[in-house]
Write an enzyme that holds these catalytic residues in place. Structure first.
Site, PDB file in Angstrom:
ATOM      1  N   VAL A 497       0.819  -1.212   0.000  1.00 50.38           N
ATOM      2  CA  VAL A 497       0.000   0.000   0.000  1.00 50.38           C
ATOM      3  C   VAL A 497       0.856   1.266   0.000  1.00 50.38           C
ATOM      4  O   VAL A 497       2.057   1.221   0.224  1.00 50.38           O
ATOM      5  CB  VAL A 497      -0.965   0.013   1.207  1.00 50.38           C
ATOM      6  CG1 VAL A 497      -1.891  -1.182   1.157  1.00 50.38           C
ATOM      7  CG2 VAL A 497      -0.195   0.017   2.526  1.00 50.38           C
ATOM      8  N   GLU A 498       0.203   2.399  -0.269  1.00 48.78           N
ATOM      9  CA  GLU A 498       0.849   3.711  -0.362  1.00 48.78           C
ATOM     10  C   GLU A 498       2.016   3.703  -1.355  1.00 48.78           C
ATOM     11  O   GLU A 498       3.057   4.308  -1.124  1.00 48.78           O
ATOM     12  CB  GLU A 498       1.320   4.201   1.019  1.00 48.78           C
ATOM     13  CG  GLU A 498       0.164   4.635   1.909  1.00 48.78           C
ATOM     14  CD  GLU A 498       0.630   5.390   3.135  1.00 48.78           C
ATOM     15  OE1 GLU A 498       1.825   5.722   3.237  1.00 48.78           O
ATOM     16  OE2 GLU A 498      -0.205   5.662   4.007  1.00 48.78           O
ATOM     17  N   GLY A 499       1.817   3.007  -2.451  1.00 50.54           N
ATOM     18  CA  GLY A 499       2.865   2.870  -3.452  1.00 50.54           C
ATOM     19  C   GLY A 499       3.605   1.563  -3.251  1.00 50.54           C
ATOM     20  O   GLY A 499       4.295   1.389  -2.249  1.00 50.54           O
TER      21      GLY A 499
END
Length: 816
Positions: A497-499
């Site tokens: 997540v978050e990249g």
């Protein structure tokens, strides 16, 4: 011999000039003076060479000469090969600020700029919240209960989180929030990280989401309505960004909002008709208000001449007609509340846009500006907290678990992973705490946010894998007693997540940093876009001076000459000097890659990744040095500091060697290797002796263990709630006494003083009492001690059909 001496004088003089970037006139002066001396002493060939060099330097280095003929040619070539920066990339480059990452890119880091912003710690109010409210919250959790029995937090815990305003850490007090510093947010999340579901549930609303977007961009009316309700938990937020076709590549989202007229509260108003499908949205199943990112179009020109506004963010109440919400995904490991959101012809008024109509199309800028801060805090803090928890549990378990009459913590095969756990925890804590301090100082660290997200979540994965290994069967058997297994199985969530980490490493860290943090590249690209040859001339030749300066600094410092002057004590000085040396080498390698590959560098992801690894390890090493410089070291901490820095510098040198090995231009790679590593590789992995020290430090009751685990919940839980850390800490406090008695009874058994059948520890303790080997007090102490040890070694078992969802499918394996 005279020629050689004069050549060395010229070389030394030029290296000094280049190291200091003193300018072309200084270099010309050196060559002319030494050239004249060469004529006097009969070294005519050297004199000719030096005079030719002085002439070329004058032509290229003195503005009056070069601007008339050289700069136009270079500028024309640059415009052909320079990479094109897209509009979305420009927005990302403009988001956030440049700080210490820029110093590392320069090749001549000024440590004063890092140390000037001293970390003064938390306020009394913040520390009290961490000590009290956070301790209460984590004490209400059991990983098995939350992940398997409930798949949710208990109702009383949700109520407690709302009451104590955990969801309002970033919201100002004027709106009813806690208004905590970034340092306090990291401290809270590190404390809660022993339970991933709890950490995520608290972290997400305080990271990238409606609260932060409203604070920065919301209208006064939106702030007055939503912020108090978000602060006290009346509203639970989520943010819908990713979907089936847009994950880490969030700018490609296909969700649309068409400007049109529609009915709202019984009136026809101008608004937006939305069609969207979102996935992996944390807190979506229970969210009462949804932040939504979509592509906004105005085909009929109802708002003006703009047809495609681009990415826009809006805030939508849960009960809006046409929105489907409430179903769940099942995240691996810890099924925190995460789910899809869909919308078909959902009509919203224009004032649902965050910031109102004037912020239409500004969604991408809003998101990347917020993400540069949020990505520094939530997942990195969770990683640091989970690592500290692993120190507490792995250190305790390996000390009380005995094999061959020896604590497994004293076995070298176990000591190696224990040392890695300790060092990675130390690095992670330094990185999150001091980067948060930068945020509190007014910075918005875009590149460090990517560094922390990638490397600290990878550290977390490695730490938990090592912790699982040293626990053996204890950790692979799930149940209420297993305090590691669920967190371990959930590590891919943080990685993704978050990249996604692969993309973050290969595209973002160096790809963004090369343009944003480099002292001159952004100026050169700006000059190209503006067709400003004078600005280009200034930036380009300053850039050229930097390249030669970094080459001189990297070469001389690699030889041990002219080491950087650093403001650190004798214990850490050589590590800081190594960071300075590798900073120059990194700057030189970066410029070589950009020069030789040009726009192709975007596609050479592994080349970019290795340069990013160099930058990242130098940044993390700097945070460790800052932490050592500012904090009061405890006994034994120097060993952890040295192991951590040797690990990071070894990783830096490894990344540089791999970059040179794979740089497509082999002549350039050979030249770079000669300059940056003239003596070969110097930094090796930390040695065994340091590993032994670290393993003992975290597996016994030491100041180092206490410091590394200071963020971990360590008090006994309420009735029915067992805190393994508290149990291990109690056992370690009595370990020295217990170890003497273990040895005493083992020796007596080996000498035949105890019955051969006394194989269980408890049986030996009773026999030792009868034989007079133990006093009554010693026997009682050991029986109580061993009872707690056995409890910590025990794993769970269940009824045969416990895991069958449908009892009808259970096979009778023992028919009558």
């Amino acid at each position: 011999m005279t020629t050689l001496i004069l050549f060395l004088i010229a070389l030394a003089g030029l290296l000094i000039v280049l190291r200091r970037e003193a300018g072309a006139s200084s270099a010309i002066a050196v060559m002319v003076i030494v050239g004249a001396l060469s004529l006097i002493f009969g070294a005519g060939g050297l004199a000719l060479l030096l005079f030719a060099g002085a002439a070329l330097t004058a032509a290229a280095g003195l503005p009056g000469f070069r601007r008339s003929w050289l700069t136009p040619r270079i500028f024309a070539t640059f415009k052909k090969v320079a990479p094109r920066v897209s509009d979305t990339e420009k927005v990302a480059l403009e988001a956030g600020t440049v700080g210490w990452d820029g110093e590392l890119f320069s090749g001549r880091p000024d440590w004063h700029n890092l140390l000037i912003n001293r970390n003064t710690g938390l306020t009394e109010e913040e520390q009290a919240f961490v000590d009290n409210q956070c301790t209460q919250a984590i004490s209400m959790c059991n990983a098995w209960d939350l992940a398997v029995e409930r798949a949710d937090l208990p109702g009383e815990l949700w109520d407690f989180l709302k009451k104590e305003r955990f969801f309002g850490m970033i919201i100002p007090k004027e709106y009813g929030g806690l208004e905590f510093s970034a340092k306090a947010q990291t401290a809270v999340l590190q404390k809660l990280a022993a339970n991933e579901m709890l950490m995520v549930s608290v972290g997400v609303p305080n990271s990238l989401g409606p609260g932060e977007l409203l604070l920065k961009y919301g209208t006064d009316e939106q702030k007055q309505h939503y912020l108090p309700r978000l602060a006290d938990g009346r509203e639970i937020p989520c943010f819908g960004l990713t979907g089936p076709r847009a994950g880490s590549d969030a700018t490609s989202l296909p969700d649309t909002g068409i400007v049109c007229k529609g009915e709202f509260e019984g009136k026809e108003v101008l608004g937006i008709r939305l069609n969207f499908e979102k996935r992996w949205i944390t807190l979506a199943p229970i969210a009462t208000v949804v932040g939504l990112a979509f592509r906004m179009f105005d085909p009929d020109g109802l708002l003006g001449d703009t047809k495609d506004y681009g990415i826009t963010c809006a805030l939508i109440p849960r009960n809006t007609d046409g929105m489907e919400i409430g179903r769940r995904h099942c995240p691996i490991g810890s099924p925190f509340l995460n789910g899809p959101i869909r919308g078909k012809d959902v009509f919203i008024p224009l004032d649902y846009i965050i910031g109102g109509q004037e912020m239409a199309g500004q969604g991408w800028r809003m998101l990347v500006e917020c993400l540069s801060v949020g990505r520094c805090i939530t997942l990195p803090s969770g990683a640091a907290g989970a690592s500290a928890y692993s120190v507490a549990t792995a250190g305790g378990f390996t000390r009380i678990r005995r094999q061959f009459n020896t604590p497994v913590a004293d076995m070298e095969g176990v000591q190696e992973p224990l040392a890695r756990i300790a060092a990675k925890t130390y690095i992670a804590q330094a990185a999150v705490n001091h980067t948060a301090n930068m945020i509190d100082g007014g910075q918005k660290p875009a590149v460090p946010s990517a560094i922390l997200k990638y490397h600290l979540t990878e550290f977390q994965r490695g730490v938990l894998a090592d912790a699982m290994d040293v626990h053996g069967g204890k950790a692979v058997t799930l149940g209420p007693r297993n305090y590691l297994g669920i967190s371990y199985s959930g590590t891919p969530v943080s990685i993704t997540v978050e990249g996604a980490n692969i993309m973050t490493r290969s595209l973002m860290i160096f790809g963004q940093g090369a343009i944003r943090c480099h002292p001159y590249v952004l100026e050169e690209l700006g000059a190209k876009d503006n067709d400003d040859i004078n600005a280009f001339d200034k930036a380009f030749f300053n850039h050229a001076g930097l390249i030669f300066g970094n080459a001189a600094r990297a070469f001389t410092q690699a030889l041990g000459l002219g080491r950087a002057d650093v403001p650190f004590d004798s214990a850490s000085r050589r590590y800081a000097q190594a960071v300075a040396r590798f900073s120059a080498a990194f700057g030189l390698c970066s410029d070589a890659a950009m020069t030789t590959l040009g726009s192709e560098l975007k596609m050479r992801e592994l080349v970019s990744a290795r340069l990013g690894d160099m930058l990242s390890n130098l940044y993390l090493a700097s945070m460790v040095l800052k932490n050592w410089h500012e904090s009061q070291p405890v006994d034994g901490e120097r060993d952890v500091m040295e192991y951590s820095l040797e690990l990071l510098l070894h990783r830096t040198e490894t990344a540089m060697a791999e970059f040179l090995q794979n740089l497509p231009s082999r002549p350039v790679a050979f030249a770079l290797k000669t300059i940056t590593m003239p003596l070969g590789r110097c930094w090796h992995a930390p040695g065994d002796e340091l590993a032994r020290k670290l393993a003992r430090a975290i597996s016994t009751d030491t100041p180092v263990r206490s410091k590394l685990t200071s963020s971990v919940w360590s008090t006994e839980g309420d009735e029915g709630v067992v805190n393994p850390v508290a149990r291990y800490n109690s056992l370690l406090k009595d370990y020295d006494k217990a170890e003497q008695l273990y040895r005493k009874v083992t020796k007596a058994y080996a000498k035949g003083e105890l019955p051969m059948t006394a194989l269980h520890p408890e049986e030996r303790f009773d026999a030792a009492l009868e034989a007079g080997v133990f006093s009554k007090e010693e026997a009682g102490f050991m029986k109580e001690y061993e009872a707690v040890v056995l409890e910590m070694l025990t794993v769970d078992d269940f009824p045969f059909d416990e895991f069958a969802r449908s009892k009808e499918t259970v096979i009778d394996h023992n028919p009558v």
